[in-house]
Scaffold this motif. Sequence first.
Motif, PDB file in Angstrom:
ATOM      1  N   ARG A   1      69.211  50.666  25.345  1.00 50.53           N
ATOM      2  CA  ARG A   1      70.195  51.020  24.323  1.00 50.53           C
ATOM      3  C   ARG A   1      71.531  50.329  24.570  1.00 50.53           C
ATOM      4  NH1 ARG A   1      72.567  56.832  25.302  1.00 50.53           N
ATOM      5  NH2 ARG A   1      73.205  56.563  27.449  1.00 50.53           N
ATOM      6  N   PHE A   2      71.888  50.105  25.829  1.00 51.20           N
ATOM      7  CA  PHE A   2      73.149  49.432  26.130  1.00 51.20           C
ATOM      8  C   PHE A   2      73.096  47.956  25.760  1.00 51.20           C
ATOM      9  CE2 PHE A   2      73.279  53.055  29.123  1.00 51.20           C
ATOM     10  CZ  PHE A   2      74.385  53.682  28.565  1.00 51.20           C
ATOM     11  N   ILE A   3      71.950  47.343  25.932  1.00 55.66           N
ATOM     12  CA  ILE A   3      71.780  45.944  25.536  1.00 55.66           C
ATOM     13  C   ILE A   3      71.889  45.822  24.022  1.00 55.66           C
ATOM     14  CG2 ILE A   3      70.152  44.004  25.497  1.00 55.66           C
ATOM     15  CD1 ILE A   3      69.125  45.117  28.256  1.00 55.66           C
ATOM     16  N   VAL A   4      71.238  46.743  23.299  1.00 54.21           N
ATOM     17  CA  VAL A   4      71.299  46.748  21.835  1.00 54.21           C
ATOM     18  C   VAL A   4      72.743  46.934  21.367  1.00 54.21           C
ATOM     19  CG1 VAL A   4      70.645  48.107  19.798  1.00 54.21           C
ATOM     20  CG2 VAL A   4      68.915  47.484  21.479  1.00 54.21           C
TER      21      VAL A   4
ATOM     22  N   ALA B   1      69.953  51.922  16.135  1.00 55.38           N
ATOM     23  CA  ALA B   1      68.919  51.683  17.156  1.00 55.38           C
ATOM     24  C   ALA B   1      69.331  52.273  18.503  1.00 55.38           C
ATOM     25  CB  ALA B   1      68.636  50.194  17.295  1.00 55.38           C
ATOM     26  N   PHE B   2      70.623  52.284  18.787  1.00 55.29           N
ATOM     27  CA  PHE B   2      71.133  52.872  20.028  1.00 55.29           C
ATOM     28  C   PHE B   2      70.712  54.332  20.127  1.00 55.29           C
ATOM     29  CE2 PHE B   2      74.296  55.341  22.321  1.00 55.29           C
ATOM     30  CZ  PHE B   2      74.537  54.602  23.463  1.00 55.29           C
ATOM     31  N   TRP B   3      70.840  55.065  19.008  1.00 56.55           N
ATOM     32  CA  TRP B   3      70.523  56.494  19.019  1.00 56.55           C
ATOM     33  C   TRP B   3      69.020  56.726  19.080  1.00 56.55           C
ATOM     34  CZ3 TRP B   3      74.346  58.891  20.765  1.00 56.55           C
ATOM     35  CH2 TRP B   3      75.652  58.497  20.463  1.00 56.55           C
ATOM     36  N   PHE B   4      68.231  55.866  18.437  1.00 59.17           N
ATOM     37  CA  PHE B   4      66.775  56.008  18.531  1.00 59.17           C
ATOM     38  C   PHE B   4      66.279  55.699  19.943  1.00 59.17           C
ATOM     39  CE2 PHE B   4      66.733  55.778  13.834  1.00 59.17           C
ATOM     40  CZ  PHE B   4      65.957  56.909  13.594  1.00 59.17           C
ATOM     41  N   LEU B   5      66.844  54.681  20.579  1.00 60.39           N
ATOM     42  CA  LEU B   5      66.484  54.395  21.973  1.00 60.39           C
ATOM     43  C   LEU B   5      66.923  55.525  22.894  1.00 60.39           C
ATOM     44  CD1 LEU B   5      67.300  50.582  22.094  1.00 60.39           C
ATOM     45  CD2 LEU B   5      65.044  51.623  22.433  1.00 60.39           C
ATOM     46  N   SER B   6      68.092  56.104  22.612  1.00 51.58           N
ATOM     47  CA  SER B   6      68.567  57.254  23.388  1.00 51.58           C
ATOM     48  C   SER B   6      67.591  58.415  23.256  1.00 51.58           C
ATOM     49  CB  SER B   6      69.950  57.700  22.900  1.00 51.58           C
ATOM     50  OG  SER B   6      70.910  56.686  23.093  1.00 51.58           O
ATOM     51  N   LEU B   7      67.153  58.673  22.038  1.00 52.44           N
ATOM     52  CA  LEU B   7      66.225  59.769  21.781  1.00 52.44           C
ATOM     53  C   LEU B   7      64.878  59.522  22.461  1.00 52.44           C
ATOM     54  CD1 LEU B   7      65.988  62.428  20.188  1.00 52.44           C
ATOM     55  CD2 LEU B   7      65.190  61.077  18.251  1.00 52.44           C
ATOM     56  N   GLY B   8      64.336  58.330  22.307  1.00 56.22           N
ATOM     57  CA  GLY B   8      63.054  58.007  22.931  1.00 56.22           C
ATOM     58  C   GLY B   8      63.126  58.024  24.447  1.00 56.22           C
TER      59      GLY B   8
ATOM     60  N   GLY C   1      71.248  66.090  26.212  1.00 58.84           N
ATOM     61  CA  GLY C   1      71.439  64.800  25.559  1.00 58.84           C
ATOM     62  C   GLY C   1      70.620  64.670  24.285  1.00 58.84           C
ATOM     63  N   LEU C   2      69.411  65.220  24.277  1.00 58.11           N
ATOM     64  CA  LEU C   2      68.555  65.121  23.092  1.00 58.11           C
ATOM     65  C   LEU C   2      69.209  65.736  21.866  1.00 58.11           C
ATOM     66  CD1 LEU C   2      64.991  65.812  24.539  1.00 58.11           C
ATOM     67  CD2 LEU C   2      65.976  63.622  23.848  1.00 58.11           C
ATOM     68  N   PHE C   3      69.897  66.867  22.051  1.00 59.25           N
ATOM     69  CA  PHE C   3      70.593  67.489  20.918  1.00 59.25           C
ATOM     70  C   PHE C   3      71.692  66.573  20.382  1.00 59.25           C
ATOM     71  CE2 PHE C   3      68.896  71.331  22.997  1.00 59.25           C
ATOM     72  CZ  PHE C   3      68.206  71.869  21.915  1.00 59.25           C
ATOM     73  N   ILE C   4      72.406  65.923  21.263  1.00 68.02           N
ATOM     74  CA  ILE C   4      73.482  65.015  20.858  1.00 68.02           C
ATOM     75  C   ILE C   4      72.912  63.818  20.107  1.00 68.02           C
ATOM     76  CG2 ILE C   4      75.278  63.445  21.718  1.00 68.02           C
ATOM     77  CD1 ILE C   4      75.576  65.525  24.076  1.00 68.02           C
ATOM     78  N   TYR C   5      71.824  63.235  20.605  1.00 70.65           N
ATOM     79  CA  TYR C   5      71.223  62.075  19.947  1.00 70.65           C
ATOM     80  C   TYR C   5      70.699  62.444  18.563  1.00 70.65           C
ATOM     81  CZ  TYR C   5      71.125  60.894  24.919  1.00 70.65           C
ATOM     82  OH  TYR C   5      71.446  60.716  26.235  1.00 70.65           O
ATOM     83  N   LEU C   6      70.031  63.588  18.470  1.00 64.95           N
ATOM     84  CA  LEU C   6      69.528  64.047  17.165  1.00 64.95           C
ATOM     85  C   LEU C   6      70.674  64.308  16.197  1.00 64.95           C
ATOM     86  CD1 LEU C   6      66.627  66.477  18.131  1.00 64.95           C
ATOM     87  CD2 LEU C   6      66.449  64.417  16.735  1.00 64.95           C
TER      88      LEU C   6
END
Length: 95
Positions: A20-23, A39-46, A70-75
């Motif tokens: 996610r940091f590279i993206v 994409a950062f948030w989807f990579l964070s979630l995954g 963290g999952l709650f924040i990403y969602l």
Amino acid sequence: MTWNLWLLVGFLGQALFSARFIVQWIASEKARRSVVPVAFWFLSLGGGATLLAYAIHRRDPVFIMGQGAGLFIYLRNLMLMRKASQRDRNVRQAA
């Protein structure tokens, strides 16, 4: 065998989470300003979900709490972005 599978799950989660940091860096360089692409948030979630599964397997309460929160924040960020996108679409259609 099971230990190797869980080790693979842990490394996969860490790879997703690190990607996610590279993206984000590439998107910011292209925009010539700091941006956080969806994409950062989807990579964070995954990555977070995968690491949470690994943490649960390891029975590590500190790791479980950190990844679970963290999952709650990403969602929530994905929900806010979707809502903003719908608002923008509605404004364009009304104009």
